[in-house]
Design a protein around this motif. Structure first.
Motif, PDB file in Angstrom:
ATOM      1  N   ALA A 626     -15.006 102.184 118.812  1.00  0.00           N
ATOM      2  CA  ALA A 626     -16.234 102.100 118.026  1.00  0.00           C
ATOM      3  C   ALA A 626     -16.371 100.741 117.359  1.00  0.00           C
ATOM      4  CB  ALA A 626     -16.250 103.215 116.979  1.00  0.00           C
ATOM      5  N   SER A 627     -15.252 100.221 116.838  1.00  0.00           N
ATOM      6  CA  SER A 627     -15.288  98.928 116.160  1.00  0.00           C
ATOM      7  C   SER A 627     -15.636  97.809 117.132  1.00  0.00           C
ATOM      8  CB  SER A 627     -13.929  98.660 115.503  1.00  0.00           C
ATOM      9  OG  SER A 627     -13.908  97.405 114.869  1.00  0.00           O
ATOM     10  N   ILE A 628     -15.043  97.844 118.322  1.00  0.00           N
ATOM     11  CA  ILE A 628     -15.330  96.815 119.331  1.00  0.00           C
ATOM     12  C   ILE A 628     -16.781  96.899 119.796  1.00  0.00           C
ATOM     13  CG2 ILE A 628     -14.804  96.113 121.707  1.00  0.00           C
ATOM     14  CD1 ILE A 628     -11.883  96.965 121.115  1.00  0.00           C
ATOM     15  N   ALA A 629     -17.272  98.127 120.018  1.00  0.00           N
ATOM     16  CA  ALA A 629     -18.655  98.305 120.457  1.00  0.00           C
ATOM     17  C   ALA A 629     -19.622  97.753 119.421  1.00  0.00           C
ATOM     18  CB  ALA A 629     -18.928  99.790 120.707  1.00  0.00           C
ATOM     19  N   TRP A 630     -19.368  98.047 118.152  1.00  0.00           N
ATOM     20  CA  TRP A 630     -20.243  97.554 117.074  1.00  0.00           C
ATOM     21  C   TRP A 630     -20.200  96.024 117.013  1.00  0.00           C
ATOM     22  CZ3 TRP A 630     -19.273  94.668 112.687  1.00  0.00           C
ATOM     23  CH2 TRP A 630     -20.296  94.606 111.741  1.00  0.00           C
ATOM     24  N   SER A 631     -19.013  95.431 117.131  1.00  0.00           N
ATOM     25  CA  SER A 631     -18.861  93.969 117.034  1.00  0.00           C
ATOM     26  C   SER A 631     -19.636  93.265 118.140  1.00  0.00           C
ATOM     27  CB  SER A 631     -17.376  93.597 117.120  1.00  0.00           C
ATOM     28  OG  SER A 631     -16.640  94.203 116.075  1.00  0.00           O
ATOM     29  N   LEU A 632     -19.560  93.780 119.363  1.00  0.00           N
ATOM     30  CA  LEU A 632     -20.292  93.167 120.471  1.00  0.00           C
ATOM     31  C   LEU A 632     -21.794  93.344 120.298  1.00  0.00           C
ATOM     32  CD1 LEU A 632     -17.953  94.195 123.426  1.00  0.00           C
ATOM     33  CD2 LEU A 632     -18.258  91.914 122.468  1.00  0.00           C
ATOM     34  N   ALA A 633     -22.203  94.447 119.664  1.00  0.00           N
ATOM     35  CA  ALA A 633     -23.633  94.643 119.395  1.00  0.00           C
ATOM     36  C   ALA A 633     -24.138  93.616 118.391  1.00  0.00           C
ATOM     37  CB  ALA A 633     -23.876  96.059 118.879  1.00  0.00           C
ATOM     38  N   SER A 656     -13.730 113.831 118.313  1.00  0.00           N
ATOM     39  CA  SER A 656     -13.215 114.512 117.122  1.00  0.00           C
ATOM     40  C   SER A 656     -12.426 113.575 116.207  1.00  0.00           C
ATOM     41  CB  SER A 656     -12.325 115.680 117.534  1.00  0.00           C
ATOM     42  OG  SER A 656     -11.231 115.227 118.329  1.00  0.00           O
ATOM     43  N   GLU A 657     -11.997 112.442 116.706  1.00  0.00           N
ATOM     44  CA  GLU A 657     -11.197 111.511 115.907  1.00  0.00           C
ATOM     45  C   GLU A 657     -12.049 110.606 115.027  1.00  0.00           C
ATOM     46  OE1 GLU A 657      -8.488 109.311 118.290  1.00  0.00           O
ATOM     47  OE2 GLU A 657      -7.927 111.024 119.536  1.00  0.00           O
ATOM     48  N   LEU A 658     -13.345 110.600 115.229  1.00  0.00           N
ATOM     49  CA  LEU A 658     -14.205 109.649 114.515  1.00  0.00           C
ATOM     50  C   LEU A 658     -14.593 110.141 113.133  1.00  0.00           C
ATOM     51  CD1 LEU A 658     -16.608 108.390 117.315  1.00  0.00           C
ATOM     52  CD2 LEU A 658     -14.730 107.182 116.258  1.00  0.00           C
ATOM     53  N   ASP A 659     -14.651 109.209 112.186  1.00  0.00           N
ATOM     54  CA  ASP A 659     -15.193 109.519 110.869  1.00  0.00           C
ATOM     55  C   ASP A 659     -16.651 109.063 110.822  1.00  0.00           C
ATOM     56  OD1 ASP A 659     -15.096 106.760 110.707  1.00  0.00           O
ATOM     57  OD2 ASP A 659     -13.366 106.721 109.372  1.00  0.00           O
ATOM     58  N   GLU A 660     -17.298 109.238 109.678  1.00  0.00           N
ATOM     59  CA  GLU A 660     -18.722 108.923 109.573  1.00  0.00           C
ATOM     60  C   GLU A 660     -19.015 107.446 109.810  1.00  0.00           C
ATOM     61  OE1 GLU A 660     -20.264 110.282 105.888  1.00  0.00           O
ATOM     62  OE2 GLU A 660     -20.198 112.408 106.436  1.00  0.00           O
ATOM     63  N   ALA A 661     -18.134 106.583 109.307  1.00  0.00           N
ATOM     64  CA  ALA A 661     -18.372 105.146 109.458  1.00  0.00           C
ATOM     65  C   ALA A 661     -18.385 104.744 110.937  1.00  0.00           C
ATOM     66  CB  ALA A 661     -17.308 104.354 108.702  1.00  0.00           C
ATOM     67  N   HIS A 662     -17.456 105.277 111.721  1.00  0.00           N
ATOM     68  CA  HIS A 662     -17.381 104.903 113.133  1.00  0.00           C
ATOM     69  C   HIS A 662     -18.468 105.597 113.958  1.00  0.00           C
ATOM     70  CE1 HIS A 662     -13.316 103.746 111.725  1.00  0.00           C
ATOM     71  NE2 HIS A 662     -13.464 102.771 112.614  1.00  0.00           N
ATOM     72  N   LEU A 663     -18.873 106.797 113.552  1.00  0.00           N
ATOM     73  CA  LEU A 663     -20.004 107.435 114.216  1.00  0.00           C
ATOM     74  C   LEU A 663     -21.270 106.624 113.995  1.00  0.00           C
ATOM     75  CD1 LEU A 663     -19.295 111.194 113.393  1.00  0.00           C
ATOM     76  CD2 LEU A 663     -19.226 110.132 115.665  1.00  0.00           C
ATOM     77  N   SER A 664     -21.408 106.051 112.791  1.00  0.00           N
ATOM     78  CA  SER A 664     -22.566 105.210 112.502  1.00  0.00           C
ATOM     79  C   SER A 664     -22.542 103.941 113.342  1.00  0.00           C
ATOM     80  CB  SER A 664     -22.603 104.847 111.006  1.00  0.00           C
ATOM     81  OG  SER A 664     -22.762 106.008 110.216  1.00  0.00           O
ATOM     82  N   GLN A 665     -21.356 103.379 113.530  1.00  0.00           N
ATOM     83  CA  GLN A 665     -21.238 102.191 114.367  1.00  0.00           C
ATOM     84  C   GLN A 665     -21.643 102.489 115.812  1.00  0.00           C
ATOM     85  OE1 GLN A 665     -17.135 100.989 113.789  1.00  0.00           O
ATOM     86  NE2 GLN A 665     -17.720  99.426 112.289  1.00  0.00           N
ATOM     87  N   LEU A 666     -21.253 103.654 116.301  1.00  0.00           N
ATOM     88  CA  LEU A 666     -21.631 104.023 117.659  1.00  0.00           C
ATOM     89  C   LEU A 666     -23.136 104.209 117.792  1.00  0.00           C
ATOM     90  CD1 LEU A 666     -19.031 106.483 119.225  1.00  0.00           C
ATOM     91  CD2 LEU A 666     -19.571 104.150 119.888  1.00  0.00           C
TER      92      LEU A 666
END
Length: 792
Positions: A626-633, A656-666
């Protein structure tokens, strides 16, 4: 005759052990004599399996007992008195002691003979006495070449006044007269003398290395030692191994003299291990400690030896015979070599936790160093015994003062508790408070090494105890230094991480009136520290000293602290591209997120890591995905080879491993792919979940936002806070000339530090509202909004 030792456990006080022949029938347990002891009879007892009286005249032997520590030696300091058994077949030379009592006299009677002319009897030496000719000969244990005194040389003497070269010369000239105890004494004196000389001047010992003759002598002595290991008793063996290890482990010049391709260090210590394993049953606690410390000094993790030592210690009924030094050094050696023996550490932990005021060695007898390295060792191997940490922590808290604790000892303690709190969630706030107050109260921090600063700050940040006076004192001291050359990359990384966490905890978030909860002095220290460290890194000749993880950690710390030092980021980016093959996926995710957050869009950096990410996609955790996807965006770096069907399937698998912050990034990544790049985005189920979480986070309302709406209404603009189709929330949506316009007042944390440069997240929001919602978006900086309100 067995010499009393308080550390004795395997052999009782005064015990005489029977050996295969008369020359080895007595093993001497030695330690410093305490002349203020109550009674010699309390210090010496005859518990031998084979007493001296039972020896036949043909088995006569002579044991030299001498100590320079004795307060009652007569003026020559070497005059020896003879004691013999009633049959006069054995004679004991001992330092004349006025305190000896009738109990001792009854066992050994004075023979009335004068001391040898050369007075050179070594401690533990066995001398054979010829009863028929009434003469004595000096014989080393295990040496069958018996020599008459007066006809041949006696063993040499070594003293503290001799230089390293003199010690080597004396020992080499008397090579054939070196007994086992002489060999141990030589290496002990040599190691001490060399270390002293190096402290005074590192050039003094270079003369030893530069002379080939000295190399020949020293290697000859070393070979002699290796060949005689089988005749060493436990004390001489461990003393010799420990002394040699100190030199080989810390002095490069000694390694060049003693080691070569034909004799590697591991093979030498393998020989030591074999000799030790053959007589572990003779070891006392101090011998065990010295043995494992020796292998620790040489950095030789001999698993077989350490397992055997741990088993012997673990099988003891208790550890009451282990003094604090032997106990702490033993676990320290295991931890330093990363040998995790659960049984040994459990045994030691239970022993320390059970100590009370009636114990032979209560906790109060442990020095600050012994306590600190014990805690460090348990934390290092991951044995976070709750009872041990609670007992020691409470003990330190109750100490009246920490004035005698060295900086390294303090840093060891807080690091151990910070590491232990990760698993048992026990932060010991009282202990951290006491140590912090002690440091703040010091007149100067000049005695603290760079590593101590980094460890202490990291530890407090790790447990979430942000003691502001402590942080301010240490930050202020570091800022005042002329140079930071003494700070290694790991120390720099740890300090920036700790201060970043302090910053985020203390300052992030806006109050109802839009002002930050911060103190101007705190903010100034924070900025000055990061600027000083950045300037230090930029001025370095290269980044070769930094590991790949250090590069990513430093970049992440600056991003989290909202400090954008462009020269630093450019240097980190260039070094990362050049060393991209050294990065693991987690470090890649960290550095890309840092650059995107600070809106430092280095296209070469982002593209350089794409092949590695594609190759290691299966190894990536979803949080990193999620972090990498957000950074490239944010960077708008297209990567169709990475964001393929496999990527989408992996997102669903690990949802299931994602928290709200990473779901928002996705969600933001999905908008970028589907609406900006016109590609397929997330699968429906995950897409809907991400959108729902993103909208809920956007709907949060504050008094600051309500004040914006009131101001716009007073200006005659009908407005309302709303969430757009994209999911982004805006402060107000107004209609101007029949056209919908969104208005956003960007607060301080939409920008990088005190600059007007927007963060990466702010840039992405502005771009996606325009691309997805298709409405005009007006953003107003918080300082311009304040001016507008003032004019109104």
């Amino acid at each position: 005759v067995a010499w009393y030792t308080s550390e004795s456990s395997h052999i009782e006080e005064g015990e005489i052990e029977e050996g295969p022949n008369i020359e080895s029938c007595m093993r001497i347990k030695t330690d410093d004599v305490e002349t203020d002891d109550e009674d010699l009879s309390a210090r010496y007892k005859h518990a031998g399996k084979r007493s001296l009286e039972q020896a036949t005249p043909g088995e006569s032997a002579f044991v030299a007992w001498y100590t320079s520590e004795s307060a009652s030696l007569n003026e020559t300091s070497r005059t020896l008195q003879y004691y013999s058994c009633p049959d006069e077949s054995h004679t004991v030379a001992s330092g004349h002691n006025k305190r000896r009592n009738e109990d001792m006299m009854g066992q050994y009677t004075i023979a009335g003979r004068p001391s040898p002319d050369d007075s050179s009897i070594e401690e533990g030496e066995i001398i054979e006495k010829d009863v028929a000719q009434n003469r004595s000969h000096s014989v080393a244990p295990g040496n069958n070449n018996k020599r008459r005194r007066g006809q041949q040389k006696s063993p040499p003497q070594f003293d503290n006044g001799q230089s390293a070269c003199e010690l080597i010369q004396v020992a080499y000239d008397n090579l054939n007269q070196l007994t086992a105890s002489c060999v141990a004494a030589f290496w002990n004196k040599l190691s001490r003398q060399i270390l002293k000389q190096l402290v005074r001047s590192r050039n003094q010992f270079e003369s030893v290395q530069n002379h080939s003759i000295m190399k020949t002598r020293l290697t000859g002595l070393f070979d002699h030692t290796l060949n005689r290991l089988g005749s060493f008793n436990a004390k001489n063996l461990t003393c010799t191994i420990y002394s040699i290890s100190k030199m080989l482990g810390s002095l490069r010049k000694i390694q060049l003299l003693l080691l070569d391709d034909k004799r590697p260090k591991y093979d030498i210590f393998q020989s030591f291990a074999v000799a030790a394993l053959a007589r572990l049953d003779q070891f006392n606690p101090q011998d065990f400690s010295n043995l494992v410390l020796a292998f620790k000094n040489a950095d030789i993790p001999h698993q077989g030896l350490f397992d055997e030592v741990a088993e012997i210690i673990g099988n003891r009924r208790d550890l009451h015979s282990f003094g604090p030094q032997a106990l702490s050094n033993t676990v320290w050696a295991y931890a330093s070599l990363q040998i995790h023996n659960q049984g040994l550490f459990d045994k030691v932990a239970n022993h320390i936790a059970s100590l009370d005021s009636f114990s032979r060695f209560p906790l109060g007898k442990f020095s600050s160093q012994e306590l600190s390295i014990t805690l460090w060792a348990f934390a290092k191997v991951g044995v976070h015994d709750h009872s041990l940490f609670e007992k020691v922590g409470t003990h330190i808290e109750k100490l009246g003062s920490l004035d005698y604790w060295a900086p390294q000892e303090l840093s060891n303690v807080v690091w151990a508790y910070a590491t232990a709190s990760i698993t048992n969630n026990q932060s010991n706030e009282g202990l951290f408070e006491k140590i912090a107050n002690h440091i703040v109260g010091l007149r100067s921090l000049a005695s603290f090494a760079p590593q101590s600063f980094s460890i202490i700050l990291w530890s407090y940040a790790k447990v979430g105890i942000l003691h502001l006076p402590l942080f301010n004192r240490m930050m202020d001291y570091i800022i005042g230094l002329d140079k930071l050359d003494a700070f290694c990359p790991l120390s720099i990384s740890s300090i920036t991480w700790a201060c970043k966490k302090k910053y985020k905890t203390e300052y992030e978030g806006e109050s109802c009136d839009g002002k930050l909860h911060e103190d101007s002095k705190q903010k100034h220290l924070h900025t000055m520290l990061f600027q000083k460290i950045a300037q230090h890194i930029v001025e370095m000749d290269s980044f070769d000293r930094f590991e790949a993880r250090h590069l990513s950690e430093i970049a992440a710390s600056y991003a989290g602290a909202h400090i954008r030092h462009l020269d630093l980021f450019r240097g980190l980016g260039l070094a990362s591209v050049q060393r991209r093959n050294e990065f693991v996926p987690r470090s890649i995710a960290s550095i890309l997120h840092a650059f995107a957050s600070m809106n430092v869009i280095e296209k070469d950096l982002f593209q350089a890591f794409l092949p590695t990410l594609v190759e290691n996609l299966d190894a990536l955790k979803f949080l990193d995905l999620a972090s990498i996807a957000w950074s490239l965006a944010v960077a708008d770096v297209d990567a169709p080879s990475l964001f393929d069907q496999h990527f989408l399937d992996k997102c669903v698998e690990q949802e299931s491993e994602l928290d709200e912050a990473h779901l928002s990034q996705l969600h933001q990544w999905h908008l970028w792919q589907s609406r900006e790049k016109n590609r397929g985005g997330l699968h429906k189920g995950l897409r809907e979940r991400c959108h729902k979480v993103f909208v809920e986070r956007a709907r949060t309302e504050s008094r600051y936002q309500r004040s914006i709406l009131m101001t716009l209404t007073s200006m005659g603009l009908e407005s309302k806070e709303t969430v757009l189709d994209s999911g982004y929330g805006v402060d107000a949506l107004v209609v101007i000339n029949g056209k919908a316009v969104s208005i956003e007042v960007d607060g301080k944390f939409h920008f990088i530090g005190e600059t007007d440069s927007p963060l990466g997240n702010t840039i992405l929001k502005r771009r996606q509202i325009a691309a997805v919602d298709g409405i005009e978006h007006i953003f107003v900086t918080h300082w311009n909004w304040t001016k507008l309100c003032f004019l109104r």
